[in-house]
Design a protein around this motif. Sequence first.
Motif, short mmCIF file in Angstrom:
data_model
loop_
_atom_site.label_atom_id
_atom_site.label_comp_id
_atom_site.label_asym_id
_atom_site.label_seq_id
_atom_site.Cartn_x
_atom_site.Cartn_y
_atom_site.Cartn_z
N PRO A 31 0.81 -1.23 0.00
CA PRO A 31 0.00 0.00 0.00
C PRO A 31 0.83 1.27 0.00
O PRO A 31 0.39 2.32 -0.46
N LYS A 32 2.08 1.22 0.50
CA LYS A 32 2.90 2.42 0.57
C LYS A 32 3.26 2.95 -0.82
O LYS A 32 3.65 4.09 -0.98
N LYS A 33 3.14 2.09 -1.81
CA LYS A 33 3.51 2.51 -3.16
C LYS A 33 2.40 3.25 -3.89
O LYS A 33 2.59 3.73 -4.98
N ILE A 34 1.20 3.28 -3.28
CA ILE A 34 0.10 4.00 -3.90
C ILE A 34 0.37 5.50 -3.79
O ILE A 34 0.64 6.02 -2.71
N LYS A 35 0.28 6.22 -4.90
CA LYS A 35 0.53 7.65 -4.92
C LYS A 35 -0.77 8.42 -4.69
O LYS A 35 -1.77 8.14 -5.32
N LYS A 36 -0.71 9.35 -3.77
CA LYS A 36 -1.84 10.24 -3.54
C LYS A 36 -1.50 11.60 -4.15
O LYS A 36 -0.42 12.13 -3.91
N ILE A 37 -2.40 12.11 -4.96
CA ILE A 37 -2.13 13.39 -5.61
C ILE A 37 -3.21 14.40 -5.26
O ILE A 37 -4.33 14.05 -4.88
N LYS A 38 -2.83 15.66 -5.40
CA LYS A 38 -3.77 16.76 -5.24
C LYS A 38 -3.56 17.72 -6.40
O LYS A 38 -2.43 18.01 -6.78
N HIS A 39 -4.64 18.19 -6.97
CA HIS A 39 -4.53 19.11 -8.10
C HIS A 39 -4.29 20.54 -7.61
O HIS A 39 -4.86 20.96 -6.60
N ASN A 40 -3.44 21.26 -8.32
CA ASN A 40 -3.28 22.68 -8.02
C ASN A 40 -4.61 23.39 -8.19
O ASN A 40 -5.39 23.05 -9.10
N LEU A 309 -5.72 22.25 -17.93
CA LEU A 309 -4.92 22.65 -16.77
C LEU A 309 -5.15 21.73 -15.58
O LEU A 309 -4.21 21.40 -14.84
N ARG A 310 -6.38 21.28 -15.39
CA ARG A 310 -6.67 20.34 -14.31
C ARG A 310 -5.86 19.04 -14.49
O ARG A 310 -5.36 18.47 -13.53
N ASP A 311 -5.78 18.58 -15.73
CA ASP A 311 -5.07 17.33 -16.01
C ASP A 311 -3.55 17.48 -15.89
O ASP A 311 -2.85 16.49 -15.69
N SER A 312 -3.05 18.71 -16.04
CA SER A 312 -1.60 18.91 -16.13
C SER A 312 -0.93 19.34 -14.83
O SER A 312 0.25 19.03 -14.61
N PHE A 313 -1.66 20.04 -13.98
CA PHE A 313 -1.05 20.61 -12.76
C PHE A 313 -1.56 19.90 -11.51
O PHE A 313 -2.71 20.07 -11.12
N TYR A 314 -0.71 19.10 -10.92
CA TYR A 314 -1.02 18.38 -9.68
C TYR A 314 0.31 18.06 -9.01
O TYR A 314 1.39 18.25 -9.58
N TYR A 315 0.22 17.56 -7.80
CA TYR A 315 1.44 17.20 -7.08
C TYR A 315 1.14 16.03 -6.15
O TYR A 315 -0.02 15.76 -5.81
N GLU A 316 2.18 15.33 -5.76
CA GLU A 316 2.02 14.18 -4.88
C GLU A 316 2.02 14.61 -3.42
O GLU A 316 2.77 15.49 -3.02
N LEU A 317 1.17 13.98 -2.66
CA LEU A 317 1.10 14.27 -1.22
C LEU A 317 2.06 13.37 -0.45
O LEU A 317 2.42 12.29 -0.91
#
Length: 317
Positions: A31-40, A309-317
């Motif tokens: 489970p630690k390998k699952i990436k959580k992202i949040k959009h700018n 822009l929604r699809d392009s700008f995000y970051y990992e938590l």
Amino acid sequence: MDRRKFIQGAAVVGAGTALTSFSPMSAVADPKKIKKIKHNPIGVSTYSFWQFNGPKEEVSMEFCIDKAAAMGFDGIELLLVQMSSEENGYLQKLKKQAFHAGLDLMGFSTHQGYVSPEKSSRDENIAKTIHQIELAYKLGIPTMRLNTGRWGTSGSFDELMANKGIESPLEGYTDDDAFVWVIEAIEKCLPVAEKCGVVLGLENHWGLGRTAEGVKRIVDSIASPWLQVTLDTGNFLENREEQIKLLAPQAFLVQAKTYYGGGKWYTLDIDYPKIGQIMRDTNYRGYVSLEFEGNESPETAVPKSLEVLRDSFYYEL
């Protein structure tokens, strides 16, 4: 009977244990390998709905706020010259409307210019900038776009665009002279910016800010937390990605241009997934503000731009 009750009870407990211990995560090896992202958060400049086409009264701030909210933006960037008033009552009305619509007032786009050998002209623009900072404060806007200004030797703006933003200094002066003027002028604005809590974002615009090196020369010379960069994706006409990489670590706001229907002055093919990665590499988590500058109707082009822009700008938590 006691034995039967014991067996039935044990079965119920066992089933309950199985249900409570099951989780979709248990099917994943690690489970630690699952990436959580949040959009700018994505905002839109009121310029996107107007573009200086016709009287500004036909595309009011109130109209732009309603449109931005209906289209699903997180915030809105106000273009000062598009506003119908600078009276406090009007400013507070806009702030109230935006809050009720669920929008942040997240940027303030202003114009000023310090590239002039005349001290009186520079002083006039310093006073103008200080007034603009105070307007941003009244609106509760945390960052304001700043320009260096330009020599004005190109004649028309169309001529400047045809020459890719390059113009010659006034006779008898050099760009080095202008850098001194601009740095001294901005330094005089910063105490008010700090007092009001408004970060000035020097944009890679025309004039001394045409290149990333020019913007950095000013920002690095002043070295103040209240002067950062407004990074415009559409104002680099050559070596775009390399110049964006240079400014990305100091970006306080990203302005993202799109050109559906062909651009008003030029059309750029901007690779937003790649630019999104550049911003992730610098851990940028702030706002991206759409500046639609194409000939297609904003009714259709602005929502398409938001999706990109929604699809392009995000970051990992």
